[in-house]
Design a protein around this motif. Structure first.
Motif, short mmCIF file in Angstrom:
data_model
loop_
_atom_site.label_atom_id
_atom_site.label_comp_id
_atom_site.label_asym_id
_atom_site.label_seq_id
_atom_site.Cartn_x
_atom_site.Cartn_y
_atom_site.Cartn_z
N LEU A 95 0.82 -1.22 0.00
CA LEU A 95 0.00 0.00 0.00
C LEU A 95 0.86 1.27 0.00
CD1 LEU A 95 -2.65 -1.13 2.66
CD2 LEU A 95 -3.05 -0.82 0.22
N GLY A 96 2.17 1.10 0.02
CA GLY A 96 3.08 2.26 0.01
C GLY A 96 2.95 3.10 1.27
N ILE A 97 2.80 2.42 2.41
CA ILE A 97 2.64 3.14 3.69
C ILE A 97 3.95 3.05 4.49
CG2 ILE A 97 1.35 3.18 5.88
CD1 ILE A 97 -1.07 2.15 4.26
N ASP A 98 4.44 4.23 4.93
CA ASP A 98 5.76 4.28 5.57
C ASP A 98 5.72 4.10 7.08
OD1 ASP A 98 7.41 5.11 3.16
OD2 ASP A 98 5.85 6.65 3.16
N GLY A 99 4.56 4.21 7.68
CA GLY A 99 4.50 4.04 9.13
C GLY A 99 3.06 4.06 9.61
N VAL A 100 2.87 3.56 10.83
CA VAL A 100 1.53 3.39 11.39
C VAL A 100 1.39 4.23 12.66
CG1 VAL A 100 -0.07 1.69 12.40
CG2 VAL A 100 1.45 1.02 10.52
N ILE A 101 0.23 4.87 12.79
CA ILE A 101 -0.12 5.59 14.02
C ILE A 101 -1.26 4.81 14.67
CG2 ILE A 101 -1.12 7.71 14.96
CD1 ILE A 101 0.15 9.20 12.55
N ALA A 102 -1.01 4.26 15.85
CA ALA A 102 -2.04 3.46 16.54
C ALA A 102 -2.59 4.26 17.71
CB ALA A 102 -1.45 2.15 17.02
N ILE A 103 -3.87 4.55 17.68
CA ILE A 103 -4.52 5.29 18.77
C ILE A 103 -5.29 4.28 19.60
CG2 ILE A 103 -5.98 7.26 19.34
CD1 ILE A 103 -5.83 8.14 16.40
N GLY A 104 -4.93 4.15 20.88
CA GLY A 104 -5.61 3.15 21.68
C GLY A 104 -5.16 3.15 23.12
N GLY A 105 -5.70 2.22 23.88
CA GLY A 105 -5.39 2.11 25.30
C GLY A 105 -4.25 1.12 25.53
N GLU A 106 -4.31 0.51 26.70
CA GLU A 106 -3.22 -0.36 27.14
C GLU A 106 -3.01 -1.56 26.19
OE1 GLU A 106 -4.40 -2.27 30.69
OE2 GLU A 106 -2.73 -3.67 30.45
N GLY A 107 -4.12 -2.19 25.76
CA GLY A 107 -4.01 -3.35 24.87
C GLY A 107 -3.34 -2.95 23.56
N THR A 108 -3.71 -1.77 23.06
CA THR A 108 -3.15 -1.28 21.79
C THR A 108 -1.67 -0.95 21.96
OG1 THR A 108 -5.31 -0.34 21.33
CG2 THR A 108 -3.50 0.44 19.97
N ALA A 109 -1.33 -0.33 23.10
CA ALA A 109 0.08 0.03 23.34
C ALA A 109 0.94 -1.23 23.44
CB ALA A 109 0.20 0.88 24.59
N SER A 110 0.43 -2.30 24.10
CA SER A 110 1.29 -3.50 24.17
C SER A 110 1.43 -4.16 22.82
CB SER A 110 0.86 -4.53 25.21
OG SER A 110 -0.42 -4.39 25.60
N ALA A 111 0.35 -4.17 22.01
CA ALA A 111 0.48 -4.75 20.67
C ALA A 111 1.44 -3.90 19.83
CB ALA A 111 -0.89 -4.81 20.02
N SER A 112 1.37 -2.58 19.98
CA SER A 112 2.25 -1.67 19.21
C SER A 112 3.71 -1.89 19.59
CB SER A 112 1.90 -0.21 19.50
OG SER A 112 0.56 0.05 19.19
#
Ligand code: F6P
Length: 344
Positions: A95-112
């Protein structure tokens, strides 16, 4: 070629998510000339390459909209059979994407954090109405939830007064009592019950009876994670959520008949539930969320992978995923004792 970044919102929604998206896209486009896309329904969109273009026209007028235009889910990025870093790297490349911004809580931060350690370019924005992340002074969504809970207290007090009843309001917060503490103080509750501070049924009933004996209708605010001394776990009868955590809710329905039996005062319970997460974000949350969005566009511009934004005092700062995950923020005893002296 312009750099291109993808945003996702994961976990429970929260008022202010759209303002973050708008802040990131506007600053990213205007200041850095970056392009943005959104992944639909959290990590699901990243794993399956389900995206929508995000530009100025898509995000205009978004900061007062509740929910998330991207959708959210509790789907994990390592979910079988298609999740995992190798698949995600391929999706991002295609998809030609250079980076990801993940907005979330604790579960999202640990997956990130795990994805970052597995070589994905990823940054984060903390979000939760529970305000239970120690590394940031406040999370957006909390202020809105407190406003909604405070209005509920104001409304319950008038009906409670009319019927001379004890009213018990249950608010969210998972294992933290922040929403209960702040809304309880703002609404002038006669007792505030939070997970961090055990209180006996005898003590609760003594407060309730004391209020009634002054001719007032008792107002009790209880956080969903509050436990009576004889309870081993938080009250949970709804099974597990998508991250395998017990779904809380219903302690007010347990407390109300106990209070009524013990005091003889007619008592009603209200479980406020997801109303606390819905609708228009407060001005405070729109400001914080917009600032977080703009700051995260700086993070990707600087290739500060593995970092998140956070609020310290009035400054938006950069923290690591490890810092964000280090400690849950619980209500300290002194903050509870400060107000406990006027209960009853
Ligand atoms: O973490 C935010 C929160 O609203 C908690 O306060 C609450 O316990 C939980 O999410 C509810 O989650 P769900 O939307 O999955 O019912």
């Amino acid at each position: 070629m312009a750099k291109r970044f993808g945003i996702l919102t994961s976990g429970g929604d929260c008022p202010g998510l759209n303002a973050v998206i708008r802040g990131a896209v506007l600053k990213g486009q205007t200041v850095y000339g970056h392009e943005y896309v959104g992944f639909r329904d959290g990590w699901y969109g990243l794993v399956y390459g389900d995206i929508m273009e995000l530009d100025r026209t898509v995000v205009r007028g978004l900061s007062n909209e509740g929910g998330t235009i991207l959708g959210t889910s509790r789907f994990g990025p390592y979910s079988e059979p298609d999740g995992g870093p190798e698949n995600i790297k391929k999706v991002l490349k295609n998809l030609g994407i250079d980076g990801v911004i993940a907005i979330g809580g604790e579960g999202t931060a640990s997956a990130s954090k795990r994805l970052f350690e597995d070589g994905i370019n990823i940054v984060g924005v903390p979000k939760t109405i529970d305000n239970d992340i120690d590394a940031t002074d406040y999370t957006f969504g909390f202020n809105t939830a407190v406003e909604i809970a405070t209005e509920a207290i104001d409304r319950l007090r008038t009906t409670g007064n009319s019927h001379k009843r004890c009213m018990v309001l249950e608010v969210m917060g998972r294992h933290a009592g922040w929403i209960a503490l702040h809304s309880g103080i703002a609404g002038g509750a006669h007792a505030i019950l939070i997970p961090e501070q055990p209180e006996s049924l005898d003590q609760i009933c003594a407060w309730v009876t004391g209020v009634k004996s002054r001719g007032r209708s008792p107002m009790v605010v209880v956080a969903e994670g509050f436990k009576l001394p004889d309870m081993k776990e938080e009250y949970s009868v709804k099974g597990l959520d998508g991250f395998n955590r017990p779904r809380l809710g219903g302690i007010a329905e347990v407390l109300a008949p106990l209070i009524e039996d013990r005091t003889g005062i007619e008592t009603r319970a209200t479980v406020l539930g997801h109303i606390q997460r819905g609708g228009v974000p407060s001005a405070y949350d729109r400001v914080l969320a917009t600032r977080f969005g703009m700051a995260v566009s700086d993070l990707v511009a600087d290739k500060a992978w593995g970092k998140m934004v956070a609020l310290r005092g009035t400054d938006v700062v950069r923290i690591t995923f490890d810092e964000a995950l280090a400690n849950p923020k619980q209500v300290p005893s002194d903050q509870y004792q400060e107000v406990r002296v006027i209960f009853g």
